[in-house]
Design a protein around this motif. Structure first.
Motif, short mmCIF file in Angstrom:
data_model
loop_
_atom_site.label_atom_id
_atom_site.label_comp_id
_atom_site.label_asym_id
_atom_site.label_seq_id
_atom_site.Cartn_x
_atom_site.Cartn_y
_atom_site.Cartn_z
N ASP A 15 0.83 -1.10 -0.11
CA ASP A 15 -0.13 0.02 0.13
C ASP A 15 0.95 1.20 0.08
N GLY A 16 2.29 1.20 0.08
CA GLY A 16 3.34 2.25 0.15
C GLY A 16 2.97 3.01 1.37
N GLU A 17 2.65 2.37 2.35
CA GLU A 17 2.18 2.90 3.88
C GLU A 17 3.45 2.76 4.97
N LEU A 18 4.30 1.93 4.45
CA LEU A 18 5.57 1.58 5.43
C LEU A 18 6.33 2.75 5.49
N ASP A 19 6.98 3.04 6.75
CA ASP A 19 7.73 4.39 6.76
C ASP A 19 9.12 3.74 5.95
N ARG A 20 10.04 4.84 5.72
CA ARG A 20 11.05 4.69 4.89
C ARG A 20 12.02 3.77 5.24
N THR A 21 12.36 3.71 6.48
CA THR A 21 13.13 2.69 7.12
C THR A 21 12.80 1.25 6.75
N LEU A 22 11.71 1.04 7.27
CA LEU A 22 11.19 -0.40 7.10
C LEU A 22 11.18 -0.69 5.59
N PHE A 23 10.48 0.16 4.82
CA PHE A 23 10.53 0.02 3.32
C PHE A 23 11.85 -0.58 2.77
N GLU A 24 12.76 0.19 3.25
CA GLU A 24 14.01 -0.24 2.75
C GLU A 24 14.59 -1.55 3.16
N GLU A 25 13.99 -2.02 4.47
CA GLU A 25 14.36 -3.32 5.23
C GLU A 25 13.90 -4.33 4.22
N VAL A 26 12.47 -4.00 3.90
CA VAL A 26 11.78 -5.02 2.99
C VAL A 26 12.49 -5.28 1.67
N GLU A 27 12.78 -4.24 1.06
CA GLU A 27 13.38 -4.11 -0.21
C GLU A 27 14.84 -4.98 -0.13
N ARG A 28 15.48 -4.49 0.81
CA ARG A 28 16.84 -5.55 1.10
C ARG A 28 16.66 -6.95 1.30
#
Ligand SMILES: [Zn+2]
Length: 79
Positions: A15-28
């Protein structure tokens, strides 16, 4: 971040609702985990399918089935 954490954040991630830090962790995590990439792609397609047929978030029963499937998948030992 492990697979369970990714799955837990999955809907907010999509949904694009993750904060940036978490988003980057998921991407990693997704960058090196094929299982989770598969789950993300499947979920995306499911959401797109439902968005095209009705302007609603993932229906409750679909969400439940998805989580059940993921739980089963995550319980299996990795090869
Ligand atoms: Zn994973």
């Amino acid at each position: 971040m492990d697979c369970r954490a990714v799955i837990r954040e999955l809907s907010e991630y999509l949904d694009g609702e993750l904060d940036r830090t978490l988003f980057e962790e998921v991407e990693r995590h997704l960058a090196h985990c094929q299982d989770c990439r598969l789950v993300v792609n499947t979920t995306k397609k499911t959401i797109e399918f439902y968005c095209n047929s009705a302007p609603l978030p993932l229906p409750e029963d679909v969400r439940n089935r998805l989580h059940a499937a993921l739980a089963t998948r995550l319980k299996r030992p990795s090869p």
